[in-house]
Design an enzyme around this catalytic site. Structure first.
Site, PDB file in Angstrom:
ATOM      1  N   PRO A   1       0.768  -1.250   0.000  1.00 56.36           N
ATOM      2  CA  PRO A   1       0.000   0.000   0.000  1.00 56.36           C
ATOM      3  C   PRO A   1       0.800   1.301   0.000  1.00 56.36           C
ATOM      4  O   PRO A   1       0.830   2.045   0.980  1.00 56.36           O
ATOM      5  CB  PRO A   1      -0.839  -0.131   1.269  1.00 56.36           C
ATOM      6  CG  PRO A   1       0.025  -0.940   2.187  1.00 56.36           C
ATOM      7  CD  PRO A   1       0.733  -1.918   1.301  1.00 56.36           C
ATOM      8  N   CYS A   2       1.405   1.612  -1.143  1.00 57.26           N
ATOM      9  CA  CYS A   2       2.142   2.869  -1.262  1.00 57.26           C
ATOM     10  C   CYS A   2       1.222   4.084  -1.132  1.00 57.26           C
ATOM     11  O   CYS A   2       1.695   5.175  -0.799  1.00 57.26           O
ATOM     12  CB  CYS A   2       2.920   2.920  -2.568  1.00 57.26           C
ATOM     13  SG  CYS A   2       1.979   2.528  -4.038  1.00 57.26           S
ATOM     14  N   HIS A   3      -0.072   3.886  -1.330  1.00 58.72           N
ATOM     15  CA  HIS A   3      -1.017   5.003  -1.177  1.00 58.72           C
ATOM     16  C   HIS A   3      -1.112   5.477   0.270  1.00 58.72           C
ATOM     17  O   HIS A   3      -1.589   6.573   0.525  1.00 58.72           O
ATOM     18  CB  HIS A   3      -2.409   4.610  -1.707  1.00 58.72           C
ATOM     19  CG  HIS A   3      -3.023   3.447  -1.008  1.00 58.72           C
ATOM     20  ND1 HIS A   3      -2.717   2.138  -1.349  1.00 58.72           N
ATOM     21  CD2 HIS A   3      -3.915   3.382   0.007  1.00 58.72           C
ATOM     22  CE1 HIS A   3      -3.401   1.314  -0.559  1.00 58.72           C
ATOM     23  NE2 HIS A   3      -4.134   2.049   0.266  1.00 58.72           N
TER      24      HIS A   3
END
Length: 160
Positions: free
Chosen positions: A121-123
């Site tokens: 989850p780079c978001h």
């Protein structure tokens, strides 16, 4: 690798498996992607992604392997995988967590090179002060993902 595409609230999303793990994800349709999963792992990845986007799943269990990346990038990807659902960290906080406090920009580069967005989850990584900056899938997608997770996390907190 076999690519499968699914419709999501952030548009088409493609996911690649190799029979043992998810090895890639892409915002949009990958040219070779098919509509129906061809094996059990692809089907499981699609099922988990659909559940995630429906607000029913807060953690992926499908195996994920990054096919490439420097030692630093892999450390950043491991750290971002540890960020709890519905929460965020700044690039600077992630840099400190991986042992290089001055590497906030390099964390941003590692986020951009993340081969399995959403599943890794780079978001959930934001700019200093919580600012929404940079996202390989575009800021509107990042906002949608963060809003989805925030709403689900609040609902779960209120109902527990």
């Amino acid at each position: 690798m076999r690519w499968t595409v699914l419709d999501t609230p952030i548009g088409e999303f493609s996911v690649a498996t190799d029979g043992a793990a998810v090895r890639g994800a892409h915002f949009g349709r990958v040219e070779s992607a098919v509509e129906e999963p061809g094996d059990a792992l692809s089907a499981r990845a699609v099922t988990e992604l659909r559940a995630y986007f429906a607000g029913e799943l807060t953690g992926f269990t499908v195996p994920v392997t990054a096919p490439r990346g420097s030692e630093f990038e892999r450390a950043v990807w491991r750290e971002m995988s540890r960020i709890p659902y519905g929460e965020t960290l700044t690039y600077g906080e992630v840099a400190r967590a991986v042992g290089d406090p001055g590497a906030a920009r390099a964390v941003g580069v590692a986020c951009n090179r993340n081969p399995v967005p959403v599943l890794v989850p780079c978001h959930r990584i934001v700019g200093a002060g919580g600012r929404l900056v940079g996202f390989g899938g575009g800021l509107p997608r990042k906002v949608t993902l963060l809003e989805l997770e925030a709403a689900v996390a609040l609902r779960r907190a209120w109902l527990s």
